[in-house]
Design a protein around this motif. Structure first.
Motif, PDB file in Angstrom:
ATOM      1  N   CYS A 323      46.414   2.857  53.286  1.00 12.45           N
ATOM      2  CA  CYS A 323      46.102   4.269  53.072  1.00 12.45           C
ATOM      3  C   CYS A 323      45.010   4.649  54.068  1.00 12.45           C
ATOM      4  O   CYS A 323      43.858   4.223  53.918  1.00 12.45           O
ATOM      5  CB  CYS A 323      45.637   4.529  51.642  1.00 12.45           C
ATOM      6  N   LEU A 324      45.366   5.415  55.077  1.00 14.19           N
ATOM      7  CA  LEU A 324      44.408   5.831  56.096  1.00 14.19           C
ATOM      8  C   LEU A 324      43.375   6.754  55.443  1.00 14.19           C
ATOM      9  O   LEU A 324      43.710   7.828  54.950  1.00 14.19           O
ATOM     10  CB  LEU A 324      45.124   6.556  57.233  1.00 14.19           C
ATOM     11  N   HIS A 331      35.953   6.120  61.956  1.00 17.00           N
ATOM     12  CA  HIS A 331      35.776   4.909  62.770  1.00 17.00           C
ATOM     13  C   HIS A 331      36.598   4.991  64.059  1.00 17.00           C
ATOM     14  O   HIS A 331      36.158   4.529  65.114  1.00 17.00           O
ATOM     15  CB  HIS A 331      36.185   3.684  61.957  1.00 17.00           C
ATOM     16  N   LEU A 332      37.779   5.586  63.997  1.00 17.52           N
ATOM     17  CA  LEU A 332      38.634   5.713  65.186  1.00 17.52           C
ATOM     18  C   LEU A 332      38.041   6.671  66.220  1.00 17.52           C
ATOM     19  O   LEU A 332      38.269   6.519  67.416  1.00 17.52           O
ATOM     20  CB  LEU A 332      40.030   6.201  64.775  1.00 17.52           C
ATOM     21  N   ILE A 339      47.104  12.283  68.490  1.00 20.02           N
ATOM     22  CA  ILE A 339      47.982  12.093  67.329  1.00 20.02           C
ATOM     23  C   ILE A 339      47.807  10.653  66.842  1.00 20.02           C
ATOM     24  O   ILE A 339      47.889   9.707  67.633  1.00 20.02           O
ATOM     25  CB  ILE A 339      49.455  12.354  67.690  1.00 20.02           C
ATOM     26  N   ILE A 340      47.565  10.513  65.557  1.00 18.10           N
ATOM     27  CA  ILE A 340      47.406   9.181  64.968  1.00 18.10           C
ATOM     28  C   ILE A 340      48.600   8.921  64.062  1.00 18.10           C
ATOM     29  O   ILE A 340      48.900   9.706  63.155  1.00 18.10           O
ATOM     30  CB  ILE A 340      46.086   9.068  64.187  1.00 18.10           C
ATOM     31  N   VAL A 341      49.295   7.801  64.336  1.00 17.94           N
ATOM     32  CA  VAL A 341      50.497   7.445  63.587  1.00 17.94           C
ATOM     33  C   VAL A 341      50.194   6.210  62.743  1.00 17.94           C
ATOM     34  O   VAL A 341      49.784   5.160  63.277  1.00 17.94           O
ATOM     35  CB  VAL A 341      51.672   7.143  64.536  1.00 17.94           C
ATOM     36  N   LEU A 359      39.711  16.008  57.128  1.00 15.62           N
ATOM     37  CA  LEU A 359      38.848  15.699  58.263  1.00 15.62           C
ATOM     38  C   LEU A 359      39.594  15.881  59.579  1.00 15.62           C
ATOM     39  O   LEU A 359      39.032  16.396  60.562  1.00 15.62           O
ATOM     40  CB  LEU A 359      38.307  14.271  58.150  1.00 15.62           C
ATOM     41  N   ALA A 360      40.855  15.484  59.619  1.00 16.31           N
ATOM     42  CA  ALA A 360      41.662  15.604  60.838  1.00 16.31           C
ATOM     43  C   ALA A 360      41.789  17.069  61.253  1.00 16.31           C
ATOM     44  O   ALA A 360      41.746  17.395  62.448  1.00 16.31           O
ATOM     45  CB  ALA A 360      43.046  14.999  60.623  1.00 16.31           C
ATOM     46  N   GLU A 361      41.908  17.954  60.276  1.00 16.94           N
ATOM     47  CA  GLU A 361      42.016  19.380  60.600  1.00 16.94           C
ATOM     48  C   GLU A 361      40.730  19.870  61.246  1.00 16.94           C
ATOM     49  O   GLU A 361      40.759  20.641  62.225  1.00 16.94           O
ATOM     50  CB  GLU A 361      42.324  20.173  59.319  1.00 16.94           C
TER      51      GLU A 361
END
Length: 381
Positions: A323-324, A331-332, A339-341, A359-361
């Motif tokens: 679960c990302l 951390h990334l 784009i993170i897959v 957070l990504a948004e």
């Protein structure tokens, strides 16, 4: 049955002991030849006096030395018996050598394995019994040398407590195979319990085997870095059924398949590349295969970073998380428009947390499950 009948296992021990050469240390003539062997079995103490056909009372000689011993009495029985001890010491001196690296060991081992493989494939597998019987003594002699080389250099072989993950376990199986091959085959029974492990040929780069891909992408990336530092790395091909790296070895360009597990495992050991798994290499290769199947072009960010690719100026970063989470994303530290897959899709939509999406948004980053990844690739024109 003739009184001079010699048991098959005794003959096989004699072939191995001889190393394929006349046992007279002053002669050492080759006994195994392409156009026919010149092996003669001599009794050290005369058979007519002892009726002794044991291994200890027999020695392999060329015809000339046999004649000199039996008819010309050029050597005493004590001298000929001593030849067995001399050959044993010679064998130990030549093939119990300790090597500094696996590459050095490989140079000594490979010619012997190649000769054995050629004989086996050309005669045994093609059911050419006559030629197999003729050349089998060469395999016996080579096996004795190989066993000693492996015994003296076990510390150079990759090992793991779990046998199915250990190249040393294959070496130990091979040594047991040598003992059985040499000692237990009778005239009546030709089958064996312990077969030659094909993984040995894989480890030494002779013939690949197809197993599962070792899981750690990080180990592969580190191997590529270390090969590059020695000017040995040429290229990597992924997204195909049998992904591989192309590398330079002994001035030859060779292909190491990533599913040739014993070979790759040995390279990881030699270059000290074993690392824990964060991104599973098989899952990554599957995703890259999907991209290729849709005729979409991509390139790696660098040869030693296969987890990040570029498609039409957009960077895709592959991760493997149950679960990302928001913490994983922080951390990334991705750049905008990355784009993170998440390759880990066992729990479907649950493989990316709600907080991570939020957070990504804010970071202007896109997160994709595998289902969303397929849609994204299919949308590319």
């Amino acid at each position: 049955m003739s009184g001079r009948y010699i048991e098959e296992n005794v003959k096989r021990r004699l072939y191995a002991e001889s190393m394929g050469r006349c046992m007279n240390p002053s002669c050492q003539r080759e006994l195994f030849r392409e156009n026919g062997d010149i092996i003669e079995k001599a009794h050290i103490d005369p058979y007519c006096e002892t009726a002794d056909n044991s291994f200890e009372n027999l020695v392999l000689l060329c015809p000339s030395c046999h004649t000199d011993f039996d008819k010309n009495h050029a050597f005493t029985p004590e001298e000929v018996l001593g030849w067995k001890k001399i050959r044993r010491e010679e064998l130990e001196r030549l093939f119990s050598k300790k090597y500094a690296t696996f590459e050095d060991l490989k140079k000594a081992v490979t010619p012997l394995l190649l000769e054995n493989k050629t004989i086996y494939e050309n005669y045994y597998k093609k059911d050419n019994r006559k030629l197999w019987e003729k050349f089998e003594p060469t395999i016996l002699a080579n096996n004795r040398k190989l066993k000693m080389l492996f015994s003296a250099n076990q510390d150079l072989i990759q090992r793991n407590q779990e046998k199915s993950y250990s190249n040393l376990a294959y070496i130990q199986t091979f040594m047991a195979h040598v003992d059985e091959f040499e000692a237990t085959r009778s005239d009546e029974e030709k089958s064996r319990e312990i077969l030659f492990p094909a993984e040995i040929n894989s480890m030494f780069g002779i013939a690949p085997v197809e197993e599962s891909i070792l899981p750690s992408t990080e180990s592969l990336e580190l191997l590529i870095e270390r090969l590059k530092s020695q000017d040995k790395f040429e290229s990597i091909s992924m997204g195909i059924a049998h992904p591989f790296i192309q590398m330079n070895e002994d001035r030859k360009s060779i292909r190491v398949f990533l599913d040739d597990t014993p070979r790759l495992r040995q390279l990881y050991h030699d270059y000290k590349c074993f690392r824990g798994v964060t991104v599973r290499l098989e899952s990554l290769n599957y995703a890259l295969k999907y991209i290729r199947s849709r005729k979409v072009s991509y390139s790696f960010l660098s040869d030693s970073n296969v987890r990040e690719i570029i498609i039409q100026d957009t960077k895709l970063i592959f991760v493997y998380e149950y679960c990302l989470s928001q913490a994983d994303l922080m951390h990334l530290s991705p750049e905008e428009n990355n784009i993170i897959v998440n390759l880990h899709n066992w729990n479907g939509e649950g493989c990316i947390s709600k907080q991570a999406y939020e957070l990504a948004e804010c970071m202007n980053v896109r997160l994709l499950t595998m289902e969303a990844f397929y849609e994204y690739i299919n949308s590319i024109k």
